[in-house]
Design an enzyme around this catalytic site. Structure first.
Site, PDB file in Angstrom:
ATOM      1  N   CYS A 282       0.885  -1.158   0.000  1.00  0.00           N
ATOM      2  CA  CYS A 282       0.000   0.000   0.000  1.00  0.00           C
ATOM      3  C   CYS A 282       0.924   1.208   0.000  1.00  0.00           C
ATOM      4  CB  CYS A 282      -0.977  -0.047   1.172  1.00  0.00           C
ATOM      5  SG  CYS A 282      -0.258  -0.496   2.772  1.00  0.00           S
ATOM      6  N   SER A 283       0.839   2.049   1.022  1.00  0.00           N
ATOM      7  CA  SER A 283       1.790   3.156   1.123  1.00  0.00           C
ATOM      8  C   SER A 283       2.887   2.818   2.120  1.00  0.00           C
ATOM      9  CB  SER A 283       1.077   4.445   1.537  1.00  0.00           C
ATOM     10  OG  SER A 283       1.978   5.527   1.573  1.00  0.00           O
ATOM     11  N   ALA A 284       2.485   2.508   3.369  1.00  0.00           N
ATOM     12  CA  ALA A 284       3.470   2.118   4.387  1.00  0.00           C
ATOM     13  C   ALA A 284       3.782   0.631   4.339  1.00  0.00           C
ATOM     14  CB  ALA A 284       2.962   2.492   5.778  1.00  0.00           C
TER      15      ALA A 284
ATOM     16  N   ILE B  46       1.768  -1.830   5.706  1.00  0.00           N
ATOM     17  CA  ILE B  46       1.366  -2.537   6.923  1.00  0.00           C
ATOM     18  C   ILE B  46      -0.152  -2.588   7.123  1.00  0.00           C
ATOM     19  CG2 ILE B  46       3.531  -2.178   8.172  1.00  0.00           C
ATOM     20  CD1 ILE B  46       2.227   0.120   9.676  1.00  0.00           C
TER      21      ILE B  46
ATOM     22  N   ARG C  80      -3.377  -1.657   4.955  1.00  0.00           N
ATOM     23  CA  ARG C  80      -4.136  -2.342   3.912  1.00  0.00           C
ATOM     24  C   ARG C  80      -3.418  -3.606   3.444  1.00  0.00           C
ATOM     25  NH1 ARG C  80      -5.155   3.208   0.579  1.00  0.00           N
ATOM     26  NH2 ARG C  80      -3.169   3.708   1.605  1.00  0.00           N
TER      27      ARG C  80
ATOM     28  N   GLN D 244      -3.412  -1.871  10.948  1.00  0.00           N
ATOM     29  CA  GLN D 244      -3.081  -0.655  11.692  1.00  0.00           C
ATOM     30  C   GLN D 244      -4.134  -0.207  12.689  1.00  0.00           C
ATOM     31  OE1 GLN D 244      -1.803   1.817   8.188  1.00  0.00           O
ATOM     32  NE2 GLN D 244      -0.349   2.611   9.678  1.00  0.00           N
TER      33      GLN D 244
END
Length: 359
Positions: free
Chosen positions: A290-292, A294, A296, A334
């Site tokens: 995803c972005s980080a 962790i 999604r 998250q």
């Protein structure tokens, strides 16, 4: 300091008490006993001094677990199996799920423990770092000290199978070539992308071509593209020197950051898109980001593992799945909302399965 590329003890944290007042006025004068003296200072050479004759008057010496040991113990042993029937008809309440989720240690990496020069320039978020024991190491480029670094972890899958997935951050301008190097090195045939390029701010760079483009020594071409209501599937080829391989790229964009999709159906359809004979036949891991890498990412991987558990066993241990994921990469899943949505999604999947045979 830890630099490992690929180790995964549980115990209650005991409390030490000395009991009631141990000093009583003696009826007769007796030689005073030496006190137990404990001097301990982190990083010093001060010795531990004990009067061994007095050890019988105190509780037995026992080891005290560090917070790290407690974290690992919880993540390795916690579980809450739910049958198909329970998941559908008597699921835990949102409050119970929130309380359960908040007890799961995050297992984030302390930046001071990641002894890799120059890694910070390749991290999208300074607090989201790859856990050392399972991190992916790039092996082809050896010209720089940090040349093996990419913010990515190998993730175990159903039944603890090793390296079924790679969870990673959304590529940055200076890590796109590293990303494709990882895809090539690990013989990846499927990439699942769970973010838009921008969601208020940049979440991921456009790391694939519109038609054809070179990224470092790798030539990437678009062979085919199909639009679906919730996601887009691209068939790519990646070429290095004279060798060419096929890679399937799925972009699922209907999932807001730190939130959940509007319904569980699209996520289950995405999981079904992944469950193909081609995926099963390929030995390389599935790259998920995803972005980080962790939130999604964790939800998607946990959903697929949960579906596999329900289909094979008739029950699912969502708590155990999340704990396993966090052992491999800290912070997977998250928010409590994502944890609740995971239960809802798997309840919907359980309802779609054929009826269980009568005992």
């Amino acid at each position: 300091m830890v630099q490992a590329c690929e180790g995964r003890s549980r115990a209650q944290l005991p409390t030490l008490s000395l009991g009631a007042d141990m000093t009583q006025p003696p009826p007769t004068k007796a030689p005073a006993k030496k006190h137990v003296r404990l001097q301990e200072r982190r990083g010093s050479s001060v010795a531990l001094m004990l009067d061994v004759q007095s050890l019988g008057t105190v509780e037995p010496i026992c080891s005290v677990n560090t917070p790290r040991e407690v974290t690992l113990h919880f993540l390795r042993t916690a579980g809450h199996p739910l049958t198909r029937w329970t998941l559908q008809h008597q699921p835990p309440s949102p409050k119970q799920l929130e309380e359960e989720f908040l007890k799961i240690p995050s297992n984030f990496v302390n930046p001071e423990d990641l002894d890799i020069p120059g890694h910070a320039s390749k991290d999208r978020y300074k607090t989201i770092l790859p856990n050392p024991q399972s991190r992916v190491c790039l092996g082809r480029a050896q010209s720089q000290e940090d040349s093996d670094y990419i913010n990515a972890n190998y993730i175990r899958g159903y039944d603890g199978k090793e390296k079924v997935y790679i969870a990673t951050q959304g590529p940055m301008p200076n890590t796109v070539a590293d990303f494709w190097e990882m895809v090539w090195q690990e013989d990846v045939s499927l990439i699942v992308m769970l973010t838009q390029l921008r969601e208020g701010k940049e979440k991921c760079v456009h790391y694939w071509p519109t038609e054809e483009e070179a990224y470092g020594p790798f030539q990437i071409r678009i062979q085919d593209m199909k639009e679906h209501p919730e996601y887009t599937v691209r068939q790519l080829t990646i070429q290095h020197q004279q060798e060419c391989r096929s890679v399937k790229h799925i972009l699922f964009s209907a999932w807001p950051d730190h939130q959940t999709p509007e319904s569980a159906g699209p996520l289950l359809r995405l999981v079904a898109e992944v469950e193909t004979p081609e995926t099963a036949a390929n030995s390389g891991p599935i790259v998920v980001h995803c972005s980080a890498g962790i939130g999604r990412t964790g939800c998607f991987i946990a959903t697929r593992i949960g579906c596999q558990q329900l289909k094979a066993r008739g029950e699912v241990d969502i708590l155990g799945i999340v704990c396993q994921l966090r052992l491999d990469r800290g912070g997977m899943i998250q928010t409590a909302e994502q944890y609740q949505f995971l239960h809802h999604t798997l309840a919907l999947y359980a309802a779609q399965l054929p009826p269980e045979p009568n005992p």
